[in-house]
Motif scaffolding. Structure first.
Motif, PDB file in Angstrom:
ATOM      1  N   ALA A  16       0.834  -1.204   0.000  1.00 20.30           N
ATOM      2  CA  ALA A  16       0.000   0.000   0.000  1.00 20.30           C
ATOM      3  C   ALA A  16       0.868   1.253   0.000  1.00 20.30           C
ATOM      4  CB  ALA A  16      -0.932  -0.012   1.212  1.00 20.30           C
ATOM      5  N   ALA A  17       1.925   1.255   0.804  1.00 26.07           N
ATOM      6  CA  ALA A  17       2.836   2.403   0.831  1.00 26.07           C
ATOM      7  C   ALA A  17       3.475   2.605  -0.542  1.00 26.07           C
ATOM      8  CB  ALA A  17       3.905   2.198   1.902  1.00 26.07           C
ATOM      9  N   ALA A  25       2.301  10.239  -3.763  1.00 27.96           N
ATOM     10  CA  ALA A  25       1.626  10.434  -2.490  1.00 27.96           C
ATOM     11  C   ALA A  25       2.252   9.505  -1.454  1.00 27.96           C
ATOM     12  CB  ALA A  25       0.133  10.135  -2.649  1.00 27.96           C
ATOM     13  N   ALA A  26       1.774   9.623  -0.232  1.00 25.88           N
ATOM     14  CA  ALA A  26       2.184   8.745   0.866  1.00 25.88           C
ATOM     15  C   ALA A  26       0.930   8.252   1.555  1.00 25.88           C
ATOM     16  CB  ALA A  26       3.059   9.512   1.849  1.00 25.88           C
ATOM     17  N   LEU A  27       1.053   7.183   2.339  1.00 24.72           N
ATOM     18  CA  LEU A  27      -0.101   6.738   3.104  1.00 24.72           C
ATOM     19  C   LEU A  27      -0.582   7.891   3.983  1.00 24.72           C
ATOM     20  CD1 LEU A  27       0.931   3.134   4.188  1.00 24.72           C
ATOM     21  CD2 LEU A  27      -0.973   3.761   2.685  1.00 24.72           C
ATOM     22  N   CYS A  44     -16.683   2.554   1.737  1.00 25.61           N
ATOM     23  CA  CYS A  44     -16.909   1.373   2.577  1.00 25.61           C
ATOM     24  C   CYS A  44     -15.846   0.311   2.301  1.00 25.61           C
ATOM     25  CB  CYS A  44     -18.314   0.832   2.335  1.00 25.61           C
ATOM     26  SG  CYS A  44     -18.862  -0.280   3.636  1.00 25.61           S
ATOM     27  N   ASP A  45     -14.598   0.722   2.295  1.00 22.65           N
ATOM     28  CA  ASP A  45     -13.469  -0.184   2.085  1.00 22.65           C
ATOM     29  C   ASP A  45     -12.379   0.179   3.075  1.00 22.65           C
ATOM     30  OD1 ASP A  45     -14.093  -1.816  -0.288  1.00 22.65           O
ATOM     31  OD2 ASP A  45     -14.111   0.104  -1.340  1.00 22.65           O
ATOM     32  N   TYR A  46     -11.949  -0.816   3.853  1.00 17.64           N
ATOM     33  CA  TYR A  46     -10.825  -0.560   4.749  1.00 17.64           C
ATOM     34  C   TYR A  46      -9.571  -0.328   3.928  1.00 17.64           C
ATOM     35  CZ  TYR A  46     -13.301  -1.781   9.016  1.00 17.64           C
ATOM     36  OH  TYR A  46     -14.166  -1.787  10.079  1.00 17.64           O
ATOM     37  N   GLY A  47      -8.755   0.603   4.395  1.00 20.09           N
ATOM     38  CA  GLY A  47      -7.485   0.894   3.742  1.00 20.09           C
ATOM     39  C   GLY A  47      -6.415   1.161   4.783  1.00 20.09           C
ATOM     40  N   TRP A  48      -5.178   0.887   4.401  1.00 20.67           N
ATOM     41  CA  TRP A  48      -4.032   1.127   5.283  1.00 20.67           C
ATOM     42  C   TRP A  48      -3.793   2.618   5.453  1.00 20.67           C
ATOM     43  CZ3 TRP A  48      -2.366  -2.562   8.192  1.00 20.67           C
ATOM     44  CH2 TRP A  48      -2.401  -3.890   7.753  1.00 20.67           C
ATOM     45  N   LEU A  49      -3.320   2.987   6.651  1.00 18.40           N
ATOM     46  CA  LEU A  49      -2.876   4.348   6.947  1.00 18.40           C
ATOM     47  C   LEU A  49      -1.429   4.308   7.414  1.00 18.40           C
ATOM     48  CD1 LEU A  49      -5.976   5.856   8.787  1.00 18.40           C
ATOM     49  CD2 LEU A  49      -5.365   6.038   6.382  1.00 18.40           C
ATOM     50  N   SER A  50      -0.821   5.478   7.515  1.00 21.91           N
ATOM     51  CA  SER A  50       0.612   5.571   7.803  1.00 21.91           C
ATOM     52  C   SER A  50       1.008   4.997   9.159  1.00 21.91           C
ATOM     53  CB  SER A  50       1.073   7.026   7.711  1.00 21.91           C
ATOM     54  OG  SER A  50       0.398   7.819   8.674  1.00 21.91           O
ATOM     55  N   ASP A  51       0.087   4.930  10.108  1.00 23.33           N
ATOM     56  CA  ASP A  51       0.418   4.387  11.431  1.00 23.33           C
ATOM     57  C   ASP A  51       0.231   2.876  11.513  1.00 23.33           C
ATOM     58  OD1 ASP A  51      -2.344   4.265  11.354  1.00 23.33           O
ATOM     59  OD2 ASP A  51      -2.628   5.120  13.357  1.00 23.33           O
ATOM     60  N   GLY A  92      -7.081  -2.057   1.200  1.00 22.04           N
ATOM     61  CA  GLY A  92      -6.833  -0.992   0.246  1.00 22.04           C
ATOM     62  C   GLY A  92      -5.820  -0.014   0.825  1.00 22.04           C
ATOM     63  N   ALA A  93      -5.764   1.187   0.265  1.00 21.92           N
ATOM     64  CA  ALA A  93      -4.826   2.200   0.759  1.00 21.92           C
ATOM     65  C   ALA A  93      -5.455   3.580   0.646  1.00 21.92           C
ATOM     66  CB  ALA A  93      -3.533   2.159  -0.043  1.00 21.92           C
ATOM     67  N   TYR A  94      -5.363   4.342   1.721  1.00 20.78           N
ATOM     68  CA  TYR A  94      -5.744   5.751   1.688  1.00 20.78           C
ATOM     69  C   TYR A  94      -4.459   6.557   1.589  1.00 20.78           C
ATOM     70  CZ  TYR A  94     -10.502   4.490   2.691  1.00 20.78           C
ATOM     71  OH  TYR A  94     -11.756   3.942   2.593  1.00 20.78           O
TER      72      TYR A  94
END
Length: 107
Positions: A16-17, A25-27, A44-51, A92-94
């Motif tokens: 994802a990163a 971009a970055a997470l 309505c989709d879970y996505g990874w975040l930077s933490d 997914g990824a935000y």
């Protein structure tokens, strides 16, 4: 801007990163996702975040997405609502980048 990476597959935290990097971009951080949710981001989709957390924003209430509750929903590893998902879990990824972009999923 915060956007959901426009890919058809789910990714590990590392993937994802890397995917966000492909979009210059970055997470996104939890704070960046929360700000985007307050501006109307709804997915309505879970996505990874930077933490290392997995979250998704719900701006339009519906039972199948967050139980009808509004807010930034968090995926927990344990039933007692603690722990972030295993980094090898596929989500997914935000992503976050400064300035406007051309991503169709952007806010």
């Amino acid at each position: 801007e915060v956007f959901y990476a426009p890919v058809a597959h789910k990714m590990t935290l590392q993937e994802a990163a890397e995917e966000c990097g492909r979009w210059n971009a970055a997470l996104a951080s939890p704070g960046q996702l929360h700000s985007a949710w307050r501006q109307g981001l709804d997915r309505c989709d879970y996505g990874w975040l930077s933490d290392g957390s997995g979250r998704h924003p719900v701006a339009v209430p519906r039972m199948q997405c967050g139980g009808g509750l509004l807010g930034v929903r968090t995926m927990y590893r344990y039933r007692n609502q603690t722990g972030f998902p295993d980094p090898s879990k596929k989500l997914g990824a935000y992503c976050f980048r400064d300035g406007p972009g051309d991503c169709s999923a952007s806010v």
